[in-house]
Scaffold this motif. Structure first.
Motif, PDB file in Angstrom:
ATOM      1  N   PRO A 261      -6.820  53.862  11.030  1.00 31.69           N
ATOM      2  CA  PRO A 261      -6.461  53.652  12.431  1.00 31.69           C
ATOM      3  C   PRO A 261      -7.083  54.715  13.337  1.00 31.69           C
ATOM      4  O   PRO A 261      -7.213  55.876  12.948  1.00 31.69           O
ATOM      5  N   ILE A 262      -7.472  54.296  14.527  1.00 32.19           N
ATOM      6  CA  ILE A 262      -8.057  55.201  15.517  1.00 32.19           C
ATOM      7  C   ILE A 262      -7.165  55.215  16.752  1.00 32.19           C
ATOM      8  O   ILE A 262      -6.867  54.157  17.323  1.00 32.19           O
ATOM      9  N   ILE A 263      -6.739  56.397  17.152  1.00 33.07           N
ATOM     10  CA  ILE A 263      -5.953  56.576  18.361  1.00 33.07           C
ATOM     11  C   ILE A 263      -6.827  57.259  19.402  1.00 33.07           C
ATOM     12  O   ILE A 263      -7.395  58.323  19.138  1.00 33.07           O
ATOM     13  N   GLY A 264      -6.965  56.658  20.568  1.00 31.75           N
ATOM     14  CA  GLY A 264      -7.800  57.220  21.611  1.00 31.75           C
ATOM     15  C   GLY A 264      -6.986  57.972  22.652  1.00 31.75           C
ATOM     16  O   GLY A 264      -5.835  57.635  22.933  1.00 31.75           O
ATOM     17  N   ILE A 265      -7.598  59.028  23.184  1.00 30.23           N
ATOM     18  CA  ILE A 265      -7.043  59.733  24.342  1.00 30.23           C
ATOM     19  C   ILE A 265      -7.909  59.328  25.542  1.00 30.23           C
ATOM     20  O   ILE A 265      -9.112  59.600  25.556  1.00 30.23           O
ATOM     21  N   LEU A 266      -7.320  58.660  26.518  1.00 31.20           N
ATOM     22  CA  LEU A 266      -8.089  58.031  27.582  1.00 31.20           C
ATOM     23  C   LEU A 266      -7.751  58.622  28.951  1.00 31.20           C
ATOM     24  O   LEU A 266      -6.610  59.024  29.201  1.00 31.20           O
ATOM     25  N   PRO A 267      -8.745  58.618  29.835  1.00 27.68           N
ATOM     26  CA  PRO A 267      -8.448  58.933  31.234  1.00 27.68           C
ATOM     27  C   PRO A 267      -7.697  57.761  31.852  1.00 27.68           C
ATOM     28  O   PRO A 267      -7.819  56.619  31.393  1.00 27.68           O
ATOM     29  N   GLU A 268      -6.937  58.019  32.886  1.00 24.50           N
ATOM     30  CA  GLU A 268      -6.160  56.952  33.516  1.00 24.50           C
ATOM     31  C   GLU A 268      -7.058  55.836  34.037  1.00 24.50           C
ATOM     32  O   GLU A 268      -6.670  54.665  34.050  1.00 24.50           O
ATOM     33  N   SER A 269      -8.293  56.180  34.426  1.00 28.52           N
ATOM     34  CA  SER A 269      -9.213  55.179  34.959  1.00 28.52           C
ATOM     35  C   SER A 269      -9.596  54.127  33.925  1.00 28.52           C
ATOM     36  O   SER A 269     -10.070  53.047  34.265  1.00 28.52           O
ATOM     37  N   ALA A 270      -9.385  54.440  32.617  1.00 31.01           N
ATOM     38  CA  ALA A 270      -9.763  53.494  31.559  1.00 31.01           C
ATOM     39  C   ALA A 270      -8.847  52.288  31.514  1.00 31.01           C
ATOM     40  O   ALA A 270      -9.175  51.285  30.880  1.00 31.01           O
ATOM     41  N   LEU A 271      -7.698  52.337  32.194  1.00 26.67           N
ATOM     42  CA  LEU A 271      -6.773  51.215  32.179  1.00 26.67           C
ATOM     43  C   LEU A 271      -7.415  49.941  32.702  1.00 26.67           C
ATOM     44  O   LEU A 271      -7.111  48.839  32.240  1.00 26.67           O
ATOM     45  N   SER A 272      -8.331  50.097  33.642  1.00 31.84           N
ATOM     46  CA  SER A 272      -8.954  48.924  34.239  1.00 31.84           C
ATOM     47  C   SER A 272      -9.927  48.237  33.293  1.00 31.84           C
ATOM     48  O   SER A 272     -10.304  47.082  33.525  1.00 31.84           O
ATOM     49  N   SER A 273     -10.359  48.927  32.218  1.00 33.00           N
ATOM     50  CA  SER A 273     -11.327  48.342  31.289  1.00 33.00           C
ATOM     51  C   SER A 273     -10.730  48.031  29.924  1.00 33.00           C
ATOM     52  O   SER A 273     -11.454  47.731  28.986  1.00 33.00           O
ATOM     53  N   LEU A 274      -9.426  48.122  29.795  1.00 35.22           N
ATOM     54  CA  LEU A 274      -8.786  47.772  28.529  1.00 35.22           C
ATOM     55  C   LEU A 274      -8.865  46.271  28.283  1.00 35.22           C
ATOM     56  O   LEU A 274      -8.881  45.492  29.236  1.00 35.22           O
ATOM     57  N   PRO A 275      -8.926  45.798  27.010  1.00 34.38           N
ATOM     58  CA  PRO A 275      -8.922  46.659  25.820  1.00 34.38           C
ATOM     59  C   PRO A 275     -10.302  47.233  25.540  1.00 34.38           C
ATOM     60  O   PRO A 275     -11.314  46.560  25.728  1.00 34.38           O
ATOM     61  N   LEU A 276     -10.328  48.494  25.107  1.00 38.54           N
ATOM     62  CA  LEU A 276     -11.569  49.144  24.724  1.00 38.54           C
ATOM     63  C   LEU A 276     -11.972  48.683  23.327  1.00 38.54           C
ATOM     64  O   LEU A 276     -11.201  48.023  22.638  1.00 38.54           O
ATOM     65  N   PRO A 277     -13.189  49.060  22.864  1.00 45.10           N
ATOM     66  CA  PRO A 277     -13.580  48.740  21.485  1.00 45.10           C
ATOM     67  C   PRO A 277     -12.529  49.244  20.516  1.00 45.10           C
ATOM     68  O   PRO A 277     -11.706  50.067  20.890  1.00 45.10           O
ATOM     69  N   PRO A 278     -12.639  48.812  19.255  1.00 44.58           N
ATOM     70  CA  PRO A 278     -11.444  48.745  18.407  1.00 44.58           C
ATOM     71  C   PRO A 278     -10.636  50.028  18.306  1.00 44.58           C
ATOM     72  O   PRO A 278     -10.838  50.847  17.418  1.00 44.58           O
ATOM     73  N   LEU A 279      -9.719  50.198  19.229  1.00 42.87           N
ATOM     74  CA  LEU A 279      -8.716  51.255  19.169  1.00 42.87           C
ATOM     75  C   LEU A 279      -7.417  50.627  18.679  1.00 42.87           C
ATOM     76  O   LEU A 279      -7.051  49.533  19.092  1.00 42.87           O
ATOM     77  N   ASP A 280      -6.729  51.340  17.797  1.00 47.87           N
ATOM     78  CA  ASP A 280      -5.451  50.837  17.310  1.00 47.87           C
ATOM     79  C   ASP A 280      -4.295  51.251  18.204  1.00 47.87           C
ATOM     80  O   ASP A 280      -3.236  50.624  18.189  1.00 47.87           O
ATOM     81  N   ASP A 281      -4.508  52.321  18.963  1.00 47.52           N
ATOM     82  CA  ASP A 281      -3.475  52.804  19.866  1.00 47.52           C
ATOM     83  C   ASP A 281      -4.134  53.780  20.829  1.00 47.52           C
ATOM     84  O   ASP A 281      -5.295  54.189  20.628  1.00 47.52           O
ATOM     85  N   PHE A 282      -3.428  54.176  21.888  1.00 50.46           N
ATOM     86  CA  PHE A 282      -3.998  55.143  22.823  1.00 50.46           C
ATOM     87  C   PHE A 282      -2.893  55.843  23.599  1.00 50.46           C
ATOM     88  O   PHE A 282      -1.759  55.358  23.689  1.00 50.46           O
TER      89      PHE A 282
END
Length: 221
Positions: free
Chosen positions: A77-98
């Protein structure tokens, strides 16, 4: 013992997260987000979970693909730490959680442990089953039917690691790192010797540990 790989250029975050996980049977390895640094870190053996900091990464797609391409950890599993601006481009490539910045350390720690527990054990808690084989992770016992296996500590650790990663192929070097530890300087033949002894004790069930030619070993589904 679980292993987590933390991919970030924020070394303060890496250190605090490592400290937070240390009391939960999780050891960590840290690396920067450059592809060269990542290749070196992954060559030491596949982690059980990956935390990748995507806040300042130019190509998050490429970074995640590099992790996924590493033999033996395609299913980690991959957990990403994202900037708030990434919400508009979700879902990102295969992240299991963030999690979003600003990072809540208790939340990130809880998400990591939840994923590890979900991926690492069966529905029977810390008793992992494979056919008639049962491995009691907490009490360091393994049995086939009613017969308890007489295993050394290293043999049990090797069996425990393989059975909790069913179907995943590990090179001899990866098994050395994951079972014997990063500081062990023995050769790959050590793995072959312990596999042979372990198979002998499994008796008619020894085919559960498969040899993958020119690669290493895996525990059969």
């Amino acid at each position: 013992m679980y292993r987590a790989l933390i991919i970030t250029d924020d070394w303060r975050l890496a250190d605090t997260l490592a400290s937070s996980l240390a009391g939960s049977n999780v050891i960590t390895a840290n690396t920067g987000t450059s592809l060269d640094a990542l290749d070196i870190a992954l060559s030491k053996g596949g982690p059980d979970i990956v935390v990748v900091d995507l806040r300042l990464v130019e190509s998050s797609d490429r970074l995640i693909e590099t992790v996924r391409e590493q033999p033996g950890i395609e299913d980690a599993p991959i957990i990403g730490i994202l900037p708030e601006s990434a919400l508009s481009s979700l879902p990102l490539p295969p992240l299991d959680d963030f999690v979003l910045e600003p990072v809540s350390l208790p939340e990130l720690t809880a998400r990591i442990l939840t994923r590890l527990i979900k991926n690492g054990t069966s529905d029977d808690g810390n008793v992992v089953k494979a056919g008639k084989l049962e491995v009691d992770v907490d009490n360091y016992k393994a049995r086939i039917g009613n017969d308890t296996l007489d295993l050394t500590y290293t043999e049990f650790e090797l069996l425990r690691f393989l059975v909790t990663h069913k179907g995943r192929v590990f090179t001899r070097e990866a098994l050395l790192n994951r079972v014997w530890g990063y500081d062990y300087y023995g050769g790959a033949r050590t793995v072959d010797v312990h596999i042979r002894r372990l198979r002998s004790k499994l008796g008619p069930h020894q085919s559960l540990i498969e040899t993958v030619r020119n690669v290493g070993y895996r525990f059969s589904e």
